[in-house]
Design a protein around this motif. Structure first.
Motif, PDB file in Angstrom:
ATOM      1  N   LEU A  79     -58.084 -31.197   0.251  1.00 25.12           N
ATOM      2  CA  LEU A  79     -57.608 -31.437   1.615  1.00 25.12           C
ATOM      3  C   LEU A  79     -56.294 -32.193   1.661  1.00 25.12           C
ATOM      4  O   LEU A  79     -55.546 -32.061   2.620  1.00 25.12           O
ATOM      5  CB  LEU A  79     -58.659 -32.245   2.394  1.00 25.12           C
ATOM      6  CG  LEU A  79     -59.954 -31.517   2.725  1.00 25.12           C
ATOM      7  CD1 LEU A  79     -60.861 -32.431   3.536  1.00 25.12           C
ATOM      8  CD2 LEU A  79     -59.677 -30.241   3.507  1.00 25.12           C
ATOM      9  N   ILE A  80     -56.044 -33.028   0.659  1.00 24.92           N
ATOM     10  CA  ILE A  80     -54.898 -33.930   0.761  1.00 24.92           C
ATOM     11  C   ILE A  80     -53.850 -33.644  -0.325  1.00 24.92           C
ATOM     12  O   ILE A  80     -52.709 -33.311  -0.012  1.00 24.92           O
ATOM     13  CB  ILE A  80     -55.352 -35.409   0.678  1.00 24.92           C
ATOM     14  CG1 ILE A  80     -56.306 -35.722   1.823  1.00 24.92           C
ATOM     15  CG2 ILE A  80     -54.149 -36.348   0.727  1.00 24.92           C
ATOM     16  CD1 ILE A  80     -56.989 -37.065   1.703  1.00 24.92           C
ATOM     17  N   PRO A 114     -52.266 -29.784  -0.871  1.00 22.71           N
ATOM     18  CA  PRO A 114     -51.270 -29.445   0.154  1.00 22.71           C
ATOM     19  C   PRO A 114     -49.990 -30.266   0.027  1.00 22.71           C
ATOM     20  O   PRO A 114     -48.892 -29.747   0.241  1.00 22.71           O
ATOM     21  CB  PRO A 114     -51.994 -29.762   1.473  1.00 22.71           C
ATOM     22  CG  PRO A 114     -53.431 -29.661   1.149  1.00 22.71           C
ATOM     23  CD  PRO A 114     -53.561 -30.124  -0.264  1.00 22.71           C
ATOM     24  N   LEU A 115     -50.139 -31.554  -0.321  1.00 18.56           N
ATOM     25  CA  LEU A 115     -48.939 -32.382  -0.510  1.00 18.56           C
ATOM     26  C   LEU A 115     -48.115 -31.859  -1.678  1.00 18.56           C
ATOM     27  O   LEU A 115     -46.885 -31.797  -1.609  1.00 18.56           O
ATOM     28  CB  LEU A 115     -49.333 -33.840  -0.769  1.00 18.56           C
ATOM     29  CG  LEU A 115     -49.688 -34.696   0.448  1.00 18.56           C
ATOM     30  CD1 LEU A 115     -50.131 -36.089  -0.006  1.00 18.56           C
ATOM     31  CD2 LEU A 115     -48.522 -34.821   1.402  1.00 18.56           C
ATOM     32  N   ARG A 147     -46.034 -28.932  -0.877  1.00 17.58           N
ATOM     33  CA  ARG A 147     -44.817 -29.256  -0.118  1.00 17.58           C
ATOM     34  C   ARG A 147     -43.788 -29.991  -0.971  1.00 17.58           C
ATOM     35  O   ARG A 147     -42.726 -30.349  -0.491  1.00 17.58           O
ATOM     36  CB  ARG A 147     -45.170 -30.126   1.086  1.00 17.58           C
ATOM     37  CG  ARG A 147     -45.774 -29.390   2.243  1.00 17.58           C
ATOM     38  CD  ARG A 147     -45.633 -30.157   3.554  1.00 17.58           C
ATOM     39  NE  ARG A 147     -45.909 -31.566   3.429  1.00 17.58           N
ATOM     40  CZ  ARG A 147     -44.981 -32.526   3.394  1.00 17.58           C
ATOM     41  NH1 ARG A 147     -43.712 -32.218   3.461  1.00 17.58           N
ATOM     42  NH2 ARG A 147     -45.321 -33.791   3.282  1.00 17.58           N
ATOM     43  N   ALA A 202     -50.879 -41.619   0.337  1.00 19.44           N
ATOM     44  CA  ALA A 202     -52.019 -40.838   0.852  1.00 19.44           C
ATOM     45  C   ALA A 202     -53.326 -41.329   0.219  1.00 19.44           C
ATOM     46  O   ALA A 202     -54.361 -41.428   0.879  1.00 19.44           O
ATOM     47  CB  ALA A 202     -51.812 -39.347   0.573  1.00 19.44           C
ATOM     48  N   GLY A 224     -54.373 -44.479   1.829  1.00 17.36           N
ATOM     49  CA  GLY A 224     -54.992 -44.160   3.122  1.00 17.36           C
ATOM     50  C   GLY A 224     -56.429 -43.697   2.950  1.00 17.36           C
ATOM     51  O   GLY A 224     -57.340 -44.109   3.673  1.00 17.36           O
ATOM     52  N   MET A 225     -56.632 -42.832   1.960  1.00 16.54           N
ATOM     53  CA  MET A 225     -57.978 -42.322   1.654  1.00 16.54           C
ATOM     54  C   MET A 225     -58.905 -43.465   1.252  1.00 16.54           C
ATOM     55  O   MET A 225     -60.075 -43.511   1.629  1.00 16.54           O
ATOM     56  CB  MET A 225     -57.855 -41.315   0.509  1.00 16.54           C
ATOM     57  CG  MET A 225     -59.146 -40.788  -0.012  1.00 16.54           C
ATOM     58  SD  MET A 225     -59.640 -39.386   0.985  1.00 16.54           S
ATOM     59  CE  MET A 225     -61.050 -38.846   0.068  1.00 16.54           C
ATOM     60  N   MET A 226     -58.374 -44.418   0.477  1.00 17.15           N
ATOM     61  CA  MET A 226     -59.155 -45.568   0.032  1.00 17.15           C
ATOM     62  C   MET A 226     -59.648 -46.367   1.245  1.00 17.15           C
ATOM     63  O   MET A 226     -60.815 -46.752   1.307  1.00 17.15           O
ATOM     64  CB  MET A 226     -58.286 -46.459  -0.864  1.00 17.15           C
ATOM     65  CG  MET A 226     -58.986 -47.711  -1.357  1.00 17.15           C
ATOM     66  SD  MET A 226     -57.854 -48.865  -2.134  1.00 17.15           S
ATOM     67  CE  MET A 226     -57.167 -49.693  -0.718  1.00 17.15           C
ATOM     68  N   ILE A 234     -60.029 -45.314   4.342  1.00 19.33           N
ATOM     69  CA  ILE A 234     -61.007 -44.524   5.111  1.00 19.33           C
ATOM     70  C   ILE A 234     -62.374 -44.610   4.445  1.00 19.33           C
ATOM     71  O   ILE A 234     -63.397 -44.898   5.101  1.00 19.33           O
ATOM     72  CB  ILE A 234     -60.564 -43.055   5.223  1.00 19.33           C
ATOM     73  CG1 ILE A 234     -59.289 -42.941   6.053  1.00 19.33           C
ATOM     74  CG2 ILE A 234     -61.649 -42.194   5.845  1.00 19.33           C
ATOM     75  CD1 ILE A 234     -58.620 -41.592   5.959  1.00 19.33           C
TER      76      ILE A 234
END
Lengths: 308, 289
Positions: free
Chosen positions: B80-81, B84-85, B88, B98, B101-103, B105
């Motif tokens: 999911l993360i 895709p990154l 790009r 990222a 951020g996941m940590m 969440i």
């Protein structure tokens, strides 16, 4: 009314913090998580001098800013010798080193309990919310104007050039280390002012206020708001303040798994910040206020403005 | 006293080295420094407590459930993360942000669902060797760690997976051109990582218990140890993590309690600033100077 004034006060403080993070990350491209650590260094210096040694508040604040800038000045050569992932990890390390000092120098900082019952330096209106907002506005508004001018100046343009193409900038004769170091120092000074105002608002100071998570939320504010402009920082700070306020109005008593309303706000805001930050990174958006929109008006439609 | 500190340092170092091994596998396969591993570990620790303590499932089955949970979380986070990154063309710092951020969440979801922390599940026997006190679970942890390092070393040198991982770590683009099956490689990496994470969750929960917001307490020393040793060198990450673990305890001889973590990080940072690739590390990327 007091509630609104309190929200405005916190908004001004977070705008300063997001500006500090934006100067490092947004303009210079330095991914650091040290903003709140430097805010803590400045805040502790201010409060120790003000409360314990009975200095005048403005003098204490000035010395707090100088202390934060000095720490940044000493540590920035170490940080800037690293790059990429190592730079971020070094920043994390510095954050934890500063937190260790806040938690363990008990005779000076009060340790994990910190310092409580910090008196207000101003007592014009006899209401804490009004006095704090007045003080924050006097200190923060000139800083916003200065930062607005700085972010539209050649200094900021050079930082953007370094961010976009470091090798090219160096070939053009830019002293990369000097400019990055200046960005870190100016950022730490802003953070020191914001940190001091934050602890005055809370009337206490302890190491938990300056945790790593708060620095990550500032990064989220920059990612969501946008990079390198005052308007983007404004939007980022609005997002950081608005989410907890909206969550606090949601009735949670009947929801499963919720322990208490305050914990719902606390955990809920962290999850939302994390999710939106990841979403913006994945979408490849440059925040809600992309830099090219502002720069396009400032510098005209040139190749500089088409950021990757 | 010094022997007690040495033993404690070795045990802590072995656990940090296990985390570092997970980071090593994932980083060298995907080029992502997955700091969210700490939060995944905390979630698995709570799920282990739930399965063993509340649902009364035996340890082996609980481990199996945890391996599946870890595999799912790692696969989902990458699908999911990070993939895709990567498509790009995101750089390493973007992946790290990222992951942070996941940590956050995962930590908060863990707190919401499970509450504050796990309890130490069993009262472990304490062995006394002269002046040194050591729990049996700690002895088990240490020898498990050493065994895993030995197995990992054999895997890296003798198996298709290990050679392919080293090839991808050296030059990912060329590996793709030569027909390396990236998906299979990633899947096996995640499987190994989730097995090690499940084992760590079991051992640390049985030893001291885990708090919901303590992911950084485990992952940061491991990251620093791995980088200090050299993120792309197998023996480097183990040596670096052991050095960090030992420093954290041996510094107690010199500094008051509470200061040893900050002092360790600062010392390691000073060395890292002058030896940027770590003790044994080479260039991480083709463009790395």
């Amino acid at each position: 009314m007091r509630y609104l004034f309190t929200v405005f006060n916190v908004f001004e403080i977070y705008l300063l913090l997001v500006l500090a993070a934006n100067l490092q990350f947004g303009s210079a491209g330095l991914v650091t998580v040290t903003t709140f650590a430097f805010a803590g260094a400045g805040a502790y210096t201010t409060i120790i001098l003000y409360q314990i040694y009975q200095f005048n508040f403005l003098a204490s604040l000035l010395l707090g800013v100088i202390m934060s800038a000095s720490i940044s000045y000493i540590l920035s050569p170490l940080l800037l010798r690293t790059r990429s992932l190592y730079f971020v990890i070094s920043g994390l390390t510095i954050h934890y080193v500063l937190l260790t000092i806040f938690e363990n120098w008990i005779s000076l900082t009060g340790g994990a309990n910190g310092i409580k019952d910090i008196p207000r330096p101003l007592n014009l209106f006899n209401v804490a919310a009004y006095d704090n907002l007045f003080l924050s506005s006097i200190l923060a508004i000139p800083l916003f104007i200065l930062m607005y001018m700085l972010l539209r100046s050649d200094f900021s343009l050079i930082l953007r050039c370094i961010r976009e193409d470091e090798i090219g900038s160096e070939a053009a004769g830019v002293n990369i280390r000097l400019f990055k170091r200046l960005a870190l120092i100016i950022s730490s000074m802003l953070a020191a002012v914001a940190g001091s105002l934050l602890v005055l608002h809370l009337s206490l100071i302890n190491p938990n206020i300056f945790s790593l998570h708060e620095s990550i939320f500032l990064l989220a504010g920059v990612v969501i708001g946008g990079r390198g402009t005052l308007l983007a920082s404004f939007v980022g700070a609005t997002y950081l303040i608005l989410i907890p306020e909206i969550l606090s109005f949601i009735p949670v008593d009947d929801l499963p798994f919720i322990i208490s309303p305050s914990e719902f706000v606390g955990q809920g805001k962290q999850i939302l910040f994390g999710l939106t930050m990841i979403a913006f990174l994945m979408m490849g958006r440059q925040g809600l206020i992309p830099e090219r929109l502002i720069l396009g008006r400032l510098y005209g439609r040139s190749k500089i403005c088409r950021s990757s | 006293m010094i022997w007690q500190l040495l033993v404690n340092g070795l045990i802590a170092g072995s656990l940090y080295a296990l985390f570092a091994l997970i980071l090593f596998f994932i980083f060298n396969t995907t080029r992502v420094l997955l700091v969210a591993t700490g939060a995944i570990f905390v979630l698995m620790s709570h799920s282990f407590t739930l399965t063993v303590y509340k649902l009364k499932i035996n340890y082996s089955a609980a481990l199996g459930i945890n391996v599946l949970l870890g595999l799912l979380l790692l696969y989902v986070s990458f699908k999911l993360i990070h993939y895709p990154l990567a498509k790009r063309g995101a750089d390493a710092e973007t992946h790290l942000i990222a992951s942070l951020g996941m940590m956050i969440i995962l930590e908060n979801i863990t707190y919401w669902v499970f509450g504050e922390g796990t309890k130490e599940l069993v009262s472990s026997q304490v062995l006394v060797l002269g002046n040194v006190y050591i729990k049996t679970i700690q002895v088990v942890s240490f020898f498990c760690a050493i065994s895993i390092f030995a197995i990992a070393g054999v895997i890296l040198r003798r198996t298709w997976f290990g050679k392919t991982l080293r090839g991808v770590a050296s030059n990912a683009d060329l590996s793709v051109v030569l027909g390396v099956n990236e998906r299979l490689l990633s899947f096996i990496t995640f499987l190994f990582s989730s097995i090690i994470l499940a084992l760590l969750a079991c051992l640390i929960t049985l030893d001291v218990g885990v708090e919901s917001y303590s992911s950084m307490n485990f992952i940061l020393p491991s990251v620093i140890g791995a980088i200090f040793g050299g993120l792309n060198d197998f023996k480097g990450i183990i040596v670096g993590s052991f050095i960090v673990g030992l420093l954290m305890f041996l510094l107690l001889r010199i500094v008051p309690h509470g200061w040893q973590v900050g002092c360790t990080y600062f010392l390691v940072l000073l060395i890292l600033v002058y030896r940027r690739r770590g003790i044994f590390g080479g260039r991480l990327w083709q463009h790395d100077i």
